[in-house]
Design a protein around this motif. Structure first.
Motif, mmCIF file in Angstrom:
data_model
loop_
_atom_site.group_PDB
_atom_site.id
_atom_site.type_symbol
_atom_site.label_atom_id
_atom_site.label_comp_id
_atom_site.label_asym_id
_atom_site.label_seq_id
_atom_site.Cartn_x
_atom_site.Cartn_y
_atom_site.Cartn_z
ATOM 1 N N ARG A 198 3.004 7.677 -9.483
ATOM 2 C CA ARG A 198 3.318 6.327 -9.485
ATOM 3 C C ARG A 198 4.770 6.485 -9.839
ATOM 4 O O ARG A 198 5.725 5.804 -9.101
ATOM 5 C CB ARG A 198 2.680 5.443 -10.019
ATOM 6 C CG ARG A 198 3.180 3.794 -10.061
ATOM 7 C CD ARG A 198 2.371 2.925 -10.801
ATOM 8 N NE ARG A 198 1.157 2.595 -10.211
ATOM 9 C CZ ARG A 198 0.147 1.844 -10.915
ATOM 10 N NH1 ARG A 198 0.311 1.564 -12.106
ATOM 11 N NH2 ARG A 198 -0.898 1.713 -10.464
ATOM 12 N N ARG A 225 7.352 4.591 -0.765
ATOM 13 C CA ARG A 225 6.156 3.564 -0.553
ATOM 14 C C ARG A 225 4.898 4.516 -0.649
ATOM 15 O O ARG A 225 5.007 5.570 0.386
ATOM 16 C CB ARG A 225 6.200 2.737 0.868
ATOM 17 C CG ARG A 225 7.334 1.561 0.500
ATOM 18 C CD ARG A 225 7.406 0.768 1.722
ATOM 19 N NE ARG A 225 8.072 -0.319 1.493
ATOM 20 C CZ ARG A 225 8.007 -1.298 2.244
ATOM 21 N NH1 ARG A 225 7.043 -1.786 3.039
ATOM 22 N NH2 ARG A 225 8.770 -2.482 1.828
ATOM 23 N N ALA A 229 1.092 5.225 0.368
ATOM 24 C CA ALA A 229 0.206 4.719 1.554
ATOM 25 C C ALA A 229 -0.774 3.732 1.017
ATOM 26 O O ALA A 229 -1.272 4.007 -0.169
ATOM 27 C CB ALA A 229 -0.510 5.931 2.286
ATOM 28 N N PRO A 230 -1.315 2.599 1.572
ATOM 29 C CA PRO A 230 -1.932 1.763 1.272
ATOM 30 C C PRO A 230 -3.384 2.283 0.922
ATOM 31 O O PRO A 230 -3.886 1.916 0.042
ATOM 32 C CB PRO A 230 -2.392 0.733 2.257
ATOM 33 C CG PRO A 230 -1.164 0.947 3.239
ATOM 34 C CD PRO A 230 -0.587 2.357 3.079
ATOM 35 N N SER A 231 -3.964 3.563 1.374
ATOM 36 C CA SER A 231 -5.082 4.162 1.106
ATOM 37 C C SER A 231 -5.249 4.869 -0.110
ATOM 38 O O SER A 231 -6.037 4.899 -1.047
ATOM 39 C CB SER A 231 -5.583 5.216 2.148
ATOM 40 O OG SER A 231 -4.557 6.173 2.416
ATOM 41 N N LYS A 278 -2.990 3.765 -2.686
ATOM 42 C CA LYS A 278 -2.700 2.760 -3.555
ATOM 43 C C LYS A 278 -4.025 2.016 -3.827
ATOM 44 O O LYS A 278 -4.360 1.581 -5.246
ATOM 45 C CB LYS A 278 -1.845 1.592 -3.233
ATOM 46 C CG LYS A 278 -0.372 2.079 -3.057
ATOM 47 C CD LYS A 278 0.612 0.993 -2.904
ATOM 48 C CE LYS A 278 0.778 0.382 -1.535
ATOM 49 N NZ LYS A 278 1.637 -0.600 -1.443
ATOM 50 N N ARG A 279 -5.041 1.982 -2.998
ATOM 51 C CA ARG A 279 -6.228 1.426 -3.090
ATOM 52 C C ARG A 279 -7.317 2.104 -4.098
ATOM 53 O O ARG A 279 -8.176 1.822 -4.694
ATOM 54 C CB ARG A 279 -7.171 1.366 -1.631
ATOM 55 C CG ARG A 279 -6.791 -0.024 -1.113
ATOM 56 C CD ARG A 279 -7.543 0.007 0.136
ATOM 57 N NE ARG A 279 -6.677 -1.035 1.136
ATOM 58 C CZ ARG A 279 -6.429 -0.642 2.240
ATOM 59 N NH1 ARG A 279 -6.759 0.695 2.687
ATOM 60 N NH2 ARG A 279 -5.940 -1.483 3.078
ATOM 61 N N ARG A 291 -3.967 -0.289 -11.233
ATOM 62 C CA ARG A 291 -2.597 -0.778 -11.258
ATOM 63 C C ARG A 291 -2.465 -0.900 -12.909
ATOM 64 O O ARG A 291 -1.397 -0.794 -13.190
ATOM 65 C CB ARG A 291 -2.398 -2.166 -10.700
ATOM 66 C CG ARG A 291 -2.486 -2.067 -9.293
ATOM 67 C CD ARG A 291 -2.047 -3.506 -8.722
ATOM 68 N NE ARG A 291 -2.227 -3.446 -7.376
ATOM 69 C CZ ARG A 291 -1.951 -4.641 -6.481
ATOM 70 N NH1 ARG A 291 -1.756 -5.821 -7.152
ATOM 71 N NH2 ARG A 291 -1.912 -4.534 -5.194
ATOM 72 N N ARG A 332 -10.826 -5.033 -8.546
ATOM 73 C CA ARG A 332 -9.805 -5.177 -7.193
ATOM 74 C C ARG A 332 -10.836 -5.550 -6.354
ATOM 75 O O ARG A 332 -11.910 -5.072 -6.034
ATOM 76 C CB ARG A 332 -9.347 -3.832 -7.033
ATOM 77 C CG ARG A 332 -8.378 -3.276 -7.960
ATOM 78 C CD ARG A 332 -7.172 -2.793 -7.818
ATOM 79 N NE ARG A 332 -6.717 -3.048 -6.732
ATOM 80 C CZ ARG A 332 -5.572 -2.257 -6.169
ATOM 81 N NH1 ARG A 332 -5.124 -1.276 -6.569
ATOM 82 N NH2 ARG A 332 -4.990 -2.646 -5.081
ATOM 83 N N TYR A 372 -11.354 -6.254 -1.995
ATOM 84 C CA TYR A 372 -10.941 -6.241 -0.509
ATOM 85 C C TYR A 372 -11.799 -6.712 -0.024
ATOM 86 O O TYR A 372 -13.012 -6.636 -0.060
ATOM 87 C CB TYR A 372 -10.979 -4.746 -0.374
ATOM 88 C CG TYR A 372 -9.967 -3.834 -1.380
ATOM 89 C CD1 TYR A 372 -8.536 -3.892 -1.213
ATOM 90 C CD2 TYR A 372 -10.419 -3.100 -2.107
ATOM 91 C CE1 TYR A 372 -7.797 -3.382 -2.022
ATOM 92 C CE2 TYR A 372 -9.799 -2.293 -3.124
ATOM 93 C CZ TYR A 372 -8.339 -2.460 -2.891
ATOM 94 O OH TYR A 372 -7.477 -1.885 -4.052
#
Length: 122
Positions: free
Chosen positions: A40, A49, A51-53, A55-56, A60, A95, A97
């Protein structure tokens, strides 16, 4: 032909750190957390950036991996819009979703011995 990828070496390093965190997680969760926080920090420093996968799968708050059974707890909640809730086991952060509700028509079974309405008898 595709355009050349900018910062290929940096992306390879980020990918290596993520894979190393996955591999080390069963043996040493603290080391996996260190690899994720390093990933990170490198992505922020290089202004890349993730990838969203990717970050999921990272918390955080504490940078631990949110894999069900290892570092996170996975639940599926209904009540209106269905959603998946991931809870970090080390810091307790949630989290959520949203899941897409499948709008498939229900299968209409016909009773035995009768013909469906669109079928013609022979």
């Amino acid at each position: 032909m595709a355009a050349p990828v900018r910062d290929r070496e940096a992306l390879q390093r980020l990918n290596f750190l993520f894979q190393a965190a996955h591999w080390v997680l069963p043996h040493s969760p603290a080391l996996a957390r260190f690899y994720c926080s390093t990933q990170r920090g490198a992505a922020r420093r290089l202004v890349l950036r993730m990838a969203p996968s990717v970050k999921r799968l990272m918390c955080r708050r504490c940078c631990s991996l949110l894999l069900p059974g290892a570092g996170g707890c996975l639940r599926v909640r209904g009540g209106g819009q269905p959603r998946v809730v991931l809870r970090c086991r080390s810091c307790g952060r949630h989290r959520r979703y949203l899941c897409e509700r499948e709008l498939r028509p229900l299968r209409q079974d016909t009773p035995t011995g009768s013909t469906p309405p669109d079928a013609t008898p022979a």
